[in-house]
Motif scaffolding. Structure first.
Motif, mmCIF file in Angstrom:
data_model
loop_
_atom_site.group_PDB
_atom_site.id
_atom_site.type_symbol
_atom_site.label_atom_id
_atom_site.label_comp_id
_atom_site.label_asym_id
_atom_site.label_seq_id
_atom_site.Cartn_x
_atom_site.Cartn_y
_atom_site.Cartn_z
ATOM 1 N N ARG B 185 116.014 -72.768 49.269
ATOM 2 C CA ARG B 185 115.181 -71.776 49.959
ATOM 3 C C ARG B 185 116.101 -70.861 50.763
ATOM 4 O O ARG B 185 117.265 -71.206 51.020
ATOM 5 C CB ARG B 185 114.218 -72.472 50.913
ATOM 6 C CG ARG B 185 113.086 -73.226 50.242
ATOM 7 C CD ARG B 185 112.230 -73.843 51.340
ATOM 8 N NE ARG B 185 111.098 -74.602 50.822
ATOM 9 C CZ ARG B 185 110.654 -75.700 51.399
ATOM 10 N NH1 ARG B 185 111.241 -76.203 52.481
ATOM 11 N NH2 ARG B 185 109.597 -76.314 50.893
ATOM 12 N N ASP B 186 115.554 -69.774 51.214
ATOM 13 C CA ASP B 186 116.371 -68.798 51.938
ATOM 14 C C ASP B 186 116.897 -69.349 53.261
ATOM 15 O O ASP B 186 117.966 -68.961 53.728
ATOM 16 C CB ASP B 186 115.555 -67.527 52.220
ATOM 17 C CG ASP B 186 115.254 -66.791 50.924
ATOM 18 O OD1 ASP B 186 115.945 -67.076 49.918
ATOM 19 O OD2 ASP B 186 114.315 -65.968 50.903
ATOM 20 N N ASP B 187 116.162 -70.271 53.859
ATOM 21 C CA ASP B 187 116.570 -70.746 55.197
ATOM 22 C C ASP B 187 117.599 -71.880 55.145
ATOM 23 O O ASP B 187 117.897 -72.506 56.163
ATOM 24 C CB ASP B 187 115.341 -71.196 55.993
ATOM 25 C CG ASP B 187 114.681 -72.406 55.352
ATOM 26 O OD1 ASP B 187 115.127 -72.845 54.252
ATOM 27 O OD2 ASP B 187 113.706 -72.936 55.926
ATOM 28 N N SER B 189 117.259 -74.700 53.633
ATOM 29 C CA SER B 189 116.634 -75.965 53.227
ATOM 30 C C SER B 189 116.350 -75.924 51.721
ATOM 31 O O SER B 189 116.584 -74.910 51.053
ATOM 32 C CB SER B 189 115.330 -76.185 54.009
ATOM 33 O OG SER B 189 114.320 -75.315 53.541
ATOM 34 N N THR B 275 110.322 -80.485 52.092
ATOM 35 C CA THR B 275 111.533 -79.895 52.659
ATOM 36 C C THR B 275 112.646 -80.940 52.768
ATOM 37 O O THR B 275 112.430 -82.032 53.304
ATOM 38 C CB THR B 275 111.231 -79.328 54.055
ATOM 39 O OG1 THR B 275 110.246 -78.292 53.905
ATOM 40 C CG2 THR B 275 112.494 -78.745 54.702
#
Lengths: 569, 569
Positions: B185-187, B189, B275
């Motif tokens: 994911r972009d963050d 995670s 996540t």
């Protein structure tokens, strides 16, 4: 109903054993030509079909639902009563009974196969048959005409079932401690009072009456086992015309919550001046009970073989279907049966099972032939504790291996394979623990005749070794068997030196396992010889014999070392 | 609450092993004198007291009630949550953790004892500890500072627990077949999607959060095991300040109905874009997982030893109290422990358990010492699959023997001894089956270095043989051990000849069992030498060593014969 694993009765193995493996048609010899191994094949084929289609499907429900005690009466899961009626109607109780009792008098070698099939398909159900059959043999041997007419006929017809009442809370292995008391009444009957525990199929709803064979003490009887007498005590009293009357004063107090064989109700029975009838001589109760117990002990061998084979079949099928991983030089998606270690486990199991099965046939045949010949009888009796003790002890490992083949799935109860590991664990305990079998073997079968019977057995094995030596393909097995029989001779000499001492009885179980393992190797050797003599088409039998020789027969030396050590102080 | 059998922690055995058996104070050596074996005795004494008074009493309820899944959440029987809090408060989680992770960094030899005590008193409970401890070691070895701070600290403090997520329905032993997918994911995670099965303590109500260590594939990763990466995925998400947030997208679909360890919830977990955070290198997931797995594998040795000892203790107590029958020249009313065969069973069990226990201490110590020395590390790693494989396989027989001591009562679930036979059956399966252990041993530990490490081990055993030969009292054991190490050398040569072929992997399990059995004899030999050197007051240790030599070590020759045969075609 929960689905059970399918059961494929090993009919072909029995055809080979009855006809070829021992170099003679065992059935034709035992029946003086009345029946042949081919006839036996038909009987076993029909039995196998019955076991697979009627008994096997009930196995899982038997485990999951189990026997239940409700308002003093034991109920079996749905289908058990119908299966028992069908079993009786198909003649399988009568098949077990001797001719003198109105039965078919099938040879022992065939009955070994029947015993295996019933137990493999449904061990809990088979116990009802096994105890009924055992009681038939006991009553046929020692009962009066009156008891025969009233009870034995109903057992042989399958209308009633039988049980064996020995154990009490303070009297398990030590029968001499039995305190149940039978007091004579004026009418010739006896009033029985006491509590019996661990009574297999002590109550159920499969038949209209149950005949309990009860070991009890009588007033003024000698102390210990020599003061015990045997009685029949029916669940429902029987009128002079044979009609069923009221309930006898026998109450099912509870049933046990067991590790396995959940569909075999294990009852605590309370005798509150219940009516019984003497069977055999006063104070001679052990004689009749031993007939039943010997029959049950051989039966335990068939039970352990059957449970082991069912576990093996389930594991083999899973291994053939489960695809996982690349296997050595084979691509991903290869059945796990191709993994070298899974193959090892399956061969280990199947080669043990064949050895057990063959020994069951051999001993069944020996016991028949022993009727006419004292030495043969002695050899048959020599083998009874070995068949019981070794087969049941080794079967535990087979069921454990079956779980291993399944991996993590084997530990999940829904898979069904764990049931066999639970079920089989009772077999080295009941009908006399392995220690009791080995004490019988060492005390009564080896020391008492100074090793004469053991020596005759070893000479028979020598002959097989000589046969193997005549064939190049079998030289390794010949060497292994020769070394094993040498070790057995040394161990026997060690035991005879020790006499009836702690040194002997501290190693009597290793000695029994040694002889069982040796006998298993001998069975494989004879089978291999038969295959080689006939052109050797059945390569899988040679593989099994070779595997047994390298992996199992090699254990004989280790056991001999334990025997040589005597008691470790 | 149903009463559990009492548990007596073998603190004295550990005092002997840590201080005397190996001729050196293992604890003082491992800690550079910071702690001594006497200090270890205090730690183990406290642990034993905790195990006996807090964990052991919950064992039967754990079996009878078990873990339950209700509305998507797993609940443990009453008392488990309180016990876990007390366990954490007493510092037993921190005791296991390395210093680098904020733990006490106790020597491996002491941790072997702790592992045994937790497992003996309550094997199902101990799995929660074992997996948490394993994850601590794995994160300490490979995790980033961020993951350490957020997760590792909470594990070490005992606030959260850990799990190990490898297996999937189509990927058991074959990790390369894992299909669970982690997408970045972009963050920073990852979104994890897939189903994991057989997740021990995958959900429960003992702690406020659970950290799952998950093996998954990433987009465009290489095929097979080399494309796997490792992630932590918490049950509840964790805010930047460490506070607990909402539930992660991980659902407990079901828990398994198992043969044993009923209080250890075995979960099917569904990851629905849950996540997770990468641990260690991308595509390097196996490295961290192997740290955890190695820790868990040694832990399985302690578990099997513990369960075996609990079964033994129960059997020994019963045998001392159960009076039945005359025994040889002793009168009726003698405890059955005096029967030669019951004594044999008890000695067989206790001598095996001592061997397992001693090997656990020895390997725990080796792994510590291996940090500084490559040859010692190689020997420690050589022993991990042996400790796991041999101990777990042999423990099955010990629990089976315990049932045998009880006779018919052993088959009744209320007696409690059957639980150990059920519980222990998983140990040769999880954390890598015995076949996996033996392939690791043969492939990575024997063939890869051309038998060098094995050869060093055999030389060490030669030294012990020489020590025994210097004492007349030990000449028989010296001969037995000498013959066993000769057989091990032959078998090792056989395997090296076979190379990485089916012939090697078809006998890798017999080879592993051979080395385990030999190592057990070596442990006894060293213990016997220590006793003889100190004046020989502890006669029971000599008896145990003699028994092991005659009854167990003798098995080495048989296993060598199996190894020599290679694959039986």
């Amino acid at each position: 109903m929960t689905e059970s694993s399918p059961y494929r009765p090993p009919v072909e193995d029995y055809a080979f054993l009855l006809k070829d493996a021992f170099g003679v048609d065992l059935v034709a010899r035992a029946t003086g030509g009345e029946l042949s191994a081919d006839d036996a094949g038909e009987i076993l084929g029909a039995a196998g079909e019955f076991a697979a289609s009627v008994l096997a499907p009930l196995e899982r429900d038997g485990d999951l639902v189990g026997a239940r005690l409700d308002d003093g009466a034991v109920h079996l899961p749905g289908g058990f009563a119908e299966a028992f009626r069908a079993f009786v109607d198909a003649g399988w109780i009568t098949a077990e009974a001797p001719v003198s009792a109105g039965g078919d008098g099938l040879p022992g070698a065939i009955r070994a196969g029947l015993g295996e099939f019933w137990n493999a398909s449904n061990a809990a159900f088979a116990l009802c048959w096994l105890l009924t059959a055992g009681q038939i043999h006991a009553l046929d041997a020692v009962a009066s005409d009156e008891v025969r007419e009233t009870y034995l006929t109903k057992l042989v017809s399958g209308e009633w079932t039988g049980t064996m009442n020995l154990t009490e809370p303070a009297a398990g292995t030590d029968l001499g401690a039995i305190r149940t008391m039978a007091t004579p009444r004026d009418d010739g009957s006896w009033a029985i009072r006491g509590q019996k525990i661990f009574i297999t199929w002590g109550d159920h709803d499969l038949a209209e009456n149950i005949v309990h064979l009860v070991l009890a003490r009588t007033p003024d009887a000698p102390e210990g086992a020599k003061g015990l007498s045997l009685f029949v005590a029916p669940k429902r009293l029987v009128g002079e015309d044979g009609s069923l009357g009221e309930r006898n004063a026998i109450t099912t107090v509870s049933i046990e919550h067991k590790l396995g064989i959940h569909a075999s109700p294990t009852c605590v029975l309370d005798y509150d001046d219940a009516t019984g009838y003497l069977v055999g001589e006063l104070h001679g109760g052990l004689a009749g009970m031993f007939v039943m117990m010997n029959s049950a002990r051989a039966g335990m061998g068939f039970q352990a073989t059957g449970i082991a084979d069912r576990a093996y079949q389930q594991a083999a099928e899973y291994a053939a279907q489960r695809l996982q991983g690349p296997v050595m030089d084979r691509p991903a998606g290869t059945p796990i049966a191709e993994h070298p270690d899974v193959r090892r486990l399956l061969l280990s199991m199947s080669s043990k099972i064949f050895a057990m099965r063959a020994l069951g046939v051999y001993v069944g045949d020996l016991l028949d032939r022993g009727h006419d010949d004292a030495e043969t009888r002695a050899l048959g009796e020599f083998f009874v504790p070995i068949l019981k003790g070794w087969t049941t002890e080794d079967a535990i490992g087979v069921t454990s291996d079956a779980i291993q083949v399944f991996g993590g799935m084997g530990f999940i109860e829904e898979t069904g394979v764990a049931q066999h590991y639970r079920d089989v664990r009772i077999t080295p305990i009941y009908e006399g623990t392995t220690a009791i079998q080995s004490n019988d073997l060492v005390g009564r079968k080896v020391i008492r005749d100074g090793g004469a019977t053991a020596g005759r057995l070893f000479s028979l094995i020598d002959e097989t070794v000589a046969g193997l030596r005549a064939r190049d393909e079998a030289s390794r097995l010949a060497d292994q068997l020769a070394r094993a029989v040498d070790a057995a001779r040394r161990s026997t000499a060690d035991l005879l030196d020790a006499g009836s001492s702690r040194d002997a009885f501290a190693v009597s179980v290793p000695y029994l396992l040694l002889l069982g393992t040796l006998a298993g190797g001998w069975m494989h050797a004879q089978a291999a010889l038969a295959v080689l003599s006939s052109g050797g088409a059945e390569a899988s039998r040679i593989t099994a014999a070779s595997f047994y020789g390298a992996h199992h027969l090699s254990r004989v030396q280790a056991l001999a070392e334990a025997v040589a050590a005597g008691e470790i102080a």
